[in-house]
Write an enzyme that holds these catalytic residues in place. Structure first.
Site, PDB file in Angstrom:
ATOM      1  N   SER A 238      54.859 -56.486  -0.730  1.00  0.00           N
ATOM      2  CA  SER A 238      54.987 -56.461  -2.182  1.00  0.00           C
ATOM      3  C   SER A 238      56.431 -56.120  -2.563  1.00  0.00           C
ATOM      4  O   SER A 238      57.361 -56.760  -2.085  1.00  0.00           O
ATOM      5  CB  SER A 238      53.974 -55.487  -2.784  1.00  0.00           C
ATOM      6  OG  SER A 238      53.824 -55.705  -4.172  1.00  0.00           O
ATOM      7  N   HIS A 368      45.719 -58.442  -1.935  1.00  0.00           N
ATOM      8  CA  HIS A 368      47.163 -58.229  -1.815  1.00  0.00           C
ATOM      9  C   HIS A 368      47.465 -57.200  -0.734  1.00  0.00           C
ATOM     10  O   HIS A 368      46.896 -56.110  -0.705  1.00  0.00           O
ATOM     11  CB  HIS A 368      47.696 -57.749  -3.167  1.00  0.00           C
ATOM     12  CG  HIS A 368      49.178 -57.677  -3.266  1.00  0.00           C
ATOM     13  ND1 HIS A 368      50.027 -58.571  -2.630  1.00  0.00           N
ATOM     14  CD2 HIS A 368      49.984 -56.827  -3.957  1.00  0.00           C
ATOM     15  CE1 HIS A 368      51.271 -58.266  -2.926  1.00  0.00           C
ATOM     16  NE2 HIS A 368      51.288 -57.211  -3.713  1.00  0.00           N
TER      17      HIS A 368
END
Length: 560
Positions: A238, A368
């Site tokens: 991320s 994610h």
């Protein structure tokens, strides 16, 4: 014999076939050549092109608009490099363009000291009478050292259990100690900014990269009894994936870079982000001071940039690069990231190192930053090849059809066949590099994501002295990202408050640029210190990631 400070490069025969660029029914796989032996590709210094005579860089106001991604082999005068030896200074030109227009300058090595133990690394730096310090924890694998090591941003990157089981140590690096998030651009904080000033125009990603380089400095100075200085990797996911991407590009001592799901300001080409429905460049620029201050002029028109992220991929070449991506979340820009990988792979090919890059978005789990079975084997192979130097597995490019990018749609240049120069090292002759445009394309480009970005809520007319808010959504199975746009009315405001109600089952897991009253149900979003004051008609963007289904979210806005 190789001179000190220069990489030992044993090019392998490159085998990326243009025909393989065509879209298959479910997956694009580009096999790469197999290496007969392990090789050392790192340089002995942080930046081996620092002595290159780089021409004067253009000013932002004189940049031409170009909707295609720039030619990574073209000099400023329009000529193209012709030998592999030319790449050293062409790389330096690329690096300096990236510093000037995208990330901000990475200063050279300051005075550095520190210690390495089996459990920690301490870093002490000083520059022009100023000093700063930070530390990182170390976790060693079983066996006897010295060990290669992977620097893991925020403890949040590639599977650390697999890293250690493969024989590499884990260095847990907290980038916030070097560059803190949540600050305005005129009040940057952390070890980097203690040396170079709170108003430094260098963004957090480059500051974090500087911190990685200082850790490597200390490992080099330690004598190598615990950790090997010439066998260091870096990873993160991320926002930390953005950091790992930049760190690997800007320190040539890093043998293996492994960014994961890095999103806007990470691997995806800047030019592709507006059309993909990824986090907007203005949002990525405003969320945190990740990018350098100079990038502000390109947020609404990345086509003016003289550089794009495929060239940042090229800065890593010929060293190991393993990009892991998620095709299920459009907000991450995976289609644009695949284009960056394909474009950067052309640099690897030209240098005879096409086997050293892997891009992998062929995954089934859309969560994610999840630990994924599909990545375990290539992770082990990359560690063996670039850190342990015992493996020879070739890289591969596996692009999911859910987010399929085509280099031919973005590149109007052809990859040159770079000669070995006047003093070639005897190596196998590389397969001639074909044009990146497949003719004809066997199948049409599929829709990049099953869920396109819906049209944002219509913007209400700003009211005098007040504000309005709109919400746009990127939805995927099990989650979504919401971008909230706050617009001041016909007069300035000092603060704002956005009210919205999330559907049942939706919960905010991460947010940026605001304070919030709750994580589910009826929520009040209020400004933070640096984005509450807006002039008449001015806009700020905030956002959040949430689990569940977004449904219809209708915001209200009040101003103070």
């Amino acid at each position: 014999m190789i001179s000190p400070g220069r990489r030992t490069l044993r090019p392998a025969v490159v085998g990326i076939a243009v025909a393989a660029l065509a879209v298959t029914a479910s997956l694009t796989t580009i096999p790469l050549a197999t290496s007969a032996q392990a090789a050392t590709y790192t340089a002995g210094v942080e930046d081996e092109g620092a002595d290159c005579a780089v021409p004067t860089l253009p000013d932002a106001g004189s940049l031409a608009t170009n909707a295609k991604i720039p030619d990574p082999f073209k000099r400023l005068d329009g000529s193209r490099i012709t030998t592999k030896a030319d790449w050293r200074c062409q790389r330096e030109l690329t690096k300096r363009l990236a510093e000037k227009f995208v990330y901000g300058e990475k200063p050279g090595k300051p005075t550095v000291s520190g210690t390495v133990s089996s459990s920690s690394i301490t870093v002490n730096t000083s520059y022009q009478g100023k000093s700063s310090s930070f530390s990182a924890s170390v976790s060693l694998p079983s066996g006897s050292g010295p060990f290669p090591a992977v620097i893991v941003y925020g403890g949040f990157g590639a599977d650390t259990a697999t890293i250690k089981a493969s024989g590499a140590a884990v260095i847990s690096y907290d980038p916030y100690t070097v560059g803190k998030e949540g600050t305005g651009r005129s009040n940057k904080q952390g070890a980097f900014y203690s040396l170079y000033g709170a108003q430094s125009s260098t963004g957090l990603l480059m500051a974090w990269s500087w911190g990685v380089s200082r850790i490597i400095d200390v490992i080099e100075q330690s004598g190598g009894s615990i950790l090997k200085a010439d066998a260091t990797g870096v990873t993160g996911c991320s926002r930390f994936g953005k950091g790992a991407f930049v760190a690997g590009a800007f320190d040539q001592r890093i043998a293996l870079s492994m960014p994961i799901e890095s999103g806007s300001a990470g691997a995806p080409i800047f030019r592709g982000i507006p059309g993909e429905g990824a986090q907007s460049l203005s949002s990525a620029y405003g969320e945190q001071p990740w990018l350098g201050d100079a990038f502000s002029t390109f947020t609404s028109n990345p086509n003016r940039l003289p550089i794009d992220t495929h060239q940042i991929v090229g800065l890593v070449a010929p060293r190991g690069l393993f990009i892991m991506d998620n095709p299920h979340i459009a907000n991450l820009g995976p289609r644009s990231a695949s284009v960056a990988a394909l474009g950067g792979a052309e640099v690897y090919k030209a240098l005879g190192a096409g086997e050293n890059i892997t891009y992998w978005s062929d995954i089934t789990d859309g969560n994610h930053c999840a630990i994924r079975n599909e990545w375990k084997t290539p992770l082990q192979q990359n560690i063996q090849k670039y850190l342990l130097k015992t493996g020879s597995a070739a890289g591969t490019i596996r692009i999911s059809s859910k987010a399929q990018g085509r280099l031919a749609d973005w590149a109007d240049w052809q990859t040159p066949v770079l000669s070995d120069g006047p003093n070639p090292t005897p190596t196998p002759t590389p397969t001639p590099t074909p044009t990146p445009t497949p003719t004809p394309t066997p199948t049409p480009t599929p829709t990049p994501t099953p869920t396109p970005t819906p049209t944002p809520t219509p913007t209400p007319t700003p009211q005098p002295g007040g504000c309005t808010a709109t919400v746009s959504i990127n939805q995927w199975t099990g989650g979504f990202v919401a971008t909230v746009r706050v617009t001041a009315g016909s007069s300035a405001i000092r603060s704002w408050n956005v009210g919205l109600t999330l559907p049942s089952g939706a919960t905010i897991t991460n947010g940026w640029n605001f304070n919030r009253s709750a994580s589910s149900g009826a929520i009040q979003l209020t400004n933070v210190a640096y984005n509450g004051s807006l002039g008449a008609g001015q806009v700020t963007e905030v956002g959040f990631q949430a689990t569940g289904t977004a449904g219809s979210i209708t915001p209200t806005c009040s101003a103070g």
